[in-house]
Scaffold this motif. Structure first.
Motif, PDB file in Angstrom:
ATOM      1  N   ARG A   1       7.521   2.482   8.063  1.00 30.48           N
ATOM      2  CA  ARG A   1       7.720   3.816   7.474  1.00 30.48           C
ATOM      3  C   ARG A   1       6.009   4.085   7.069  1.00 30.48           C
ATOM      4  NH1 ARG A   1      12.362   6.241   5.925  1.00 30.48           N
ATOM      5  NH2 ARG A   1      13.958   5.014   6.550  1.00 30.48           N
ATOM      6  N   LEU A   2       5.112   3.147   7.297  1.00 29.06           N
ATOM      7  CA  LEU A   2       3.723   3.344   6.982  1.00 29.06           C
ATOM      8  C   LEU A   2       2.899   4.382   8.001  1.00 29.06           C
ATOM      9  CD1 LEU A   2       2.603  -0.087   6.216  1.00 29.06           C
ATOM     10  CD2 LEU A   2       3.282   1.478   4.900  1.00 29.06           C
ATOM     11  N   SER A   3       2.140   5.252   7.416  1.00 33.03           N
ATOM     12  CA  SER A   3       1.226   6.014   8.332  1.00 33.03           C
ATOM     13  C   SER A   3       0.294   4.952   9.184  1.00 33.03           C
ATOM     14  CB  SER A   3       0.469   6.842   7.457  1.00 33.03           C
ATOM     15  OG  SER A   3      -0.714   6.110   6.704  1.00 33.03           O
ATOM     16  N   GLY A   4      -0.262   5.626  10.245  1.00 29.79           N
ATOM     17  CA  GLY A   4      -1.109   4.747  10.918  1.00 29.79           C
ATOM     18  C   GLY A   4      -2.255   4.029  10.305  1.00 29.79           C
ATOM     19  N   GLY A   5      -2.874   4.944   9.313  1.00 25.72           N
ATOM     20  CA  GLY A   5      -3.890   4.257   8.532  1.00 25.72           C
ATOM     21  C   GLY A   5      -3.537   3.169   7.843  1.00 25.72           C
ATOM     22  N   MET A   6      -2.327   3.393   6.812  1.00 30.12           N
ATOM     23  CA  MET A   6      -1.759   2.140   6.016  1.00 30.12           C
ATOM     24  C   MET A   6      -1.398   0.892   6.968  1.00 30.12           C
ATOM     25  SD  MET A   6       0.586   4.337   3.500  1.00 30.12           S
ATOM     26  CE  MET A   6      -0.161   5.356   2.334  1.00 30.12           C
ATOM     27  N   ARG A   7      -0.996   1.285   8.198  1.00 28.40           N
ATOM     28  CA  ARG A   7      -0.364   0.157   8.902  1.00 28.40           C
ATOM     29  C   ARG A   7      -1.798  -0.720   9.359  1.00 28.40           C
ATOM     30  NH1 ARG A   7       2.865   2.678  13.031  1.00 28.40           N
ATOM     31  NH2 ARG A   7       4.253   3.112  11.708  1.00 28.40           N
ATOM     32  N   ARG A   8      -2.880   0.212   9.817  1.00 32.06           N
ATOM     33  CA  ARG A   8      -3.912  -0.666  10.121  1.00 32.06           C
ATOM     34  C   ARG A   8      -4.720  -1.399   8.754  1.00 32.06           C
ATOM     35  NH1 ARG A   8      -6.713  -2.389  14.431  1.00 32.06           N
ATOM     36  NH2 ARG A   8      -5.353  -0.738  15.314  1.00 32.06           N
ATOM     37  N   ARG A   9      -4.216  -0.852   7.598  1.00 32.76           N
ATOM     38  CA  ARG A   9      -4.919  -1.781   6.626  1.00 32.76           C
ATOM     39  C   ARG A   9      -3.876  -2.767   6.034  1.00 32.76           C
ATOM     40  NH1 ARG A   9      -4.904   2.092   1.618  1.00 32.76           N
ATOM     41  NH2 ARG A   9      -3.817   3.607   2.818  1.00 32.76           N
ATOM     42  N   ALA A  10      -2.860  -2.726   6.588  1.00 31.74           N
ATOM     43  CA  ALA A  10      -1.870  -4.140   6.454  1.00 31.74           C
ATOM     44  C   ALA A  10      -2.290  -4.985   7.374  1.00 31.74           C
ATOM     45  CB  ALA A  10      -0.336  -3.467   6.526  1.00 31.74           C
ATOM     46  N   GLY A  11      -2.764  -4.298   8.644  1.00 29.98           N
ATOM     47  CA  GLY A  11      -3.165  -5.443   9.608  1.00 29.98           C
ATOM     48  C   GLY A  11      -4.497  -6.232   8.938  1.00 29.98           C
ATOM     49  N   ILE A  12      -5.380  -5.428   8.363  1.00 35.84           N
ATOM     50  CA  ILE A  12      -6.573  -6.201   7.909  1.00 35.84           C
ATOM     51  C   ILE A  12      -6.180  -7.062   6.756  1.00 35.84           C
ATOM     52  CG2 ILE A  12      -8.554  -5.880   6.686  1.00 35.84           C
ATOM     53  CD1 ILE A  12      -8.681  -2.989   7.845  1.00 35.84           C
TER      54      ILE A  12
ATOM     55  N   LEU B   1      -8.521   4.806  10.455  1.00 33.53           N
ATOM     56  CA  LEU B   1      -8.888   5.138   9.044  1.00 33.53           C
ATOM     57  C   LEU B   1      -9.650   6.381   8.769  1.00 33.53           C
ATOM     58  CD1 LEU B   1     -10.083   1.291   7.883  1.00 33.53           C
ATOM     59  CD2 LEU B   1      -7.652   2.674   8.166  1.00 33.53           C
ATOM     60  N   ASP B   2      -9.361   6.853   7.764  1.00 34.00           N
ATOM     61  CA  ASP B   2     -10.256   8.271   7.155  1.00 34.00           C
ATOM     62  C   ASP B   2     -11.457   7.776   6.640  1.00 34.00           C
ATOM     63  OD1 ASP B   2      -9.743   7.672   4.655  1.00 34.00           O
ATOM     64  OD2 ASP B   2      -8.155   8.847   4.408  1.00 34.00           O
ATOM     65  N   PRO B   3     -12.514   8.590   6.539  1.00 28.34           N
ATOM     66  CA  PRO B   3     -13.888   8.140   5.966  1.00 28.34           C
ATOM     67  C   PRO B   3     -13.744   7.338   4.666  1.00 28.34           C
ATOM     68  CG  PRO B   3     -14.046  10.455   6.963  1.00 28.34           C
ATOM     69  CD  PRO B   3     -12.466  10.036   6.928  1.00 28.34           C
ATOM     70  N   ARG B   4     -12.786   7.843   3.770  1.00 27.55           N
ATOM     71  CA  ARG B   4     -12.857   6.849   2.498  1.00 27.55           C
ATOM     72  C   ARG B   4     -12.356   5.608   2.767  1.00 27.55           C
ATOM     73  NH1 ARG B   4      -9.881   4.771  -1.447  1.00 27.55           N
ATOM     74  NH2 ARG B   4      -7.943   5.602  -0.370  1.00 27.55           N
TER      75      ARG B   4
ATOM     76  N   GLN C   1     -14.044   1.704   2.088  1.00 27.92           N
ATOM     77  CA  GLN C   1     -13.170   0.677   1.501  1.00 27.92           C
ATOM     78  C   GLN C   1     -13.296  -0.553   2.391  1.00 27.92           C
ATOM     79  OE1 GLN C   1     -12.348   0.101  -1.509  1.00 27.92           O
ATOM     80  NE2 GLN C   1     -11.015  -1.595  -1.309  1.00 27.92           N
ATOM     81  N   PHE C   2     -13.070  -0.276   3.747  1.00 26.32           N
ATOM     82  CA  PHE C   2     -13.050  -1.486   4.751  1.00 26.32           C
ATOM     83  C   PHE C   2     -14.476  -1.991   4.676  1.00 26.32           C
ATOM     84  CE2 PHE C   2     -14.527  -2.654   9.058  1.00 26.32           C
ATOM     85  CZ  PHE C   2     -13.694  -3.608   9.264  1.00 26.32           C
TER      86      PHE C   2
END
Length: 248
Positions: free
Chosen positions: A134-145, A165-168, A172-173
């Motif tokens: 149910r996560l967005s693509g960006g959230m899923r990528r952060r979960a992967g990190i 990931l968006d610019p913000r 953070q990354f």
């Protein structure tokens, strides 16, 4: 910790993707640059012990990785995020990251704290009970990190981690990567500005060989105004490519 590759050759089928590569990695943040097909993902998979080298030697923390037993031991200190990573869509974010901690051999008594730290780093604490599907693509990528960094592995391998990931979130990354500076971080990316912002060292691969291995400042010194690119670092990177690939 030190990671050493000595005359490593790697490939698929009859094709050699990496050809006699020798490199030593030490704590700090190293960027891995190169065009598509240069061997970046293959190198990360080799370091992650997913693929044993066809020729040459891989040593992780002084131990030569030969055979599955040595590979399993090495993986306890490796955090690896492929560009396309698998997950169970019904698994919660916390369970997904906990599974990574278990695979890495983090003691069960430290799971909760380690997972909390990893989720806080990627700003997903409030999503710990959300299902991965149910996560967005960006959230899923952060979960992967978070998967890659939970338990503070000594070797962190990241393959295009800022895709989606968006610019913000990319800013953070960068903070996350900077916080991992005591580990060996190898970051494969096409985003030159991320390299300039956080990396200590750059390795440029082309056709399976290292065309450059040095500091960001040393790479910048190769750039000049006659080359395509919007920054000194982009022009320096283009300088390392064959003339046939410098034309836009």
């Amino acid at each position: 910790m030190t990671v050493m590759l000595d005359a490593v050759t790697q490939g698929y089928g009859s094709s050699a993707v990496i050809d006699g590569l020798t490199v030593t990695l030490q704590p700090g943040i190293t960027a891995l640059l190169g065009p598509n097909g240069a061997g970046k993902t293959t190198l990360l998979r080799t370091l992650a012990t997913v693929m044993p080298p066809r020729k040459g030697i891989v040593r992780i923390d002084g131990v030569e990785v030969t055979g599955e037993r040595a590979a399993r031991r090495a993986r306890e200190g490796i955090g690896y995020l492929p560009q396309d990573f698998g997950f169970d869509p019904q698994m919660t974010v916390a369970d997904f990251v906990t599974y990574a901690a278990w695979m890495r051999g983090v003691p069960s008594g430290r799971w909760r704290r380690s997972v909390d730290q990893a989720l806080e780093m990627v700003e997903l604490t409030d999503r710990r009970r959300s299902k991965m599907g149910r996560l967005s693509g960006g959230m899923r990528r952060r979960a992967g990190i978070a998967w890659a960094v939970v338990g503070h592995p000594q070797l962190v391998l990241l393959d295009e981690p800022t895709v989606g990931l968006d610019p913000r979130q990319r800013l953070q990354f960068r903070k996350i990567v900077e916080a991992l500076g005591s580990s060996i971080v190898l970051l494969s990316t096409h985003l030159i500005d991320d390299v300039d912002a956080v990396c200590d060292r750059v390795i440029v691969l082309h056709s399976g060989v290292a065309k450059f291995d040095g500091t960001v400042t040393e790479l910048k010194s190769l750039g000049h105004d006659g080359l395509p690119g919007h920054s000194t670092l982009e022009r320096a990177y283009m300088h390392l490519l064959p003339e046939s690939e410098q034309q836009l």
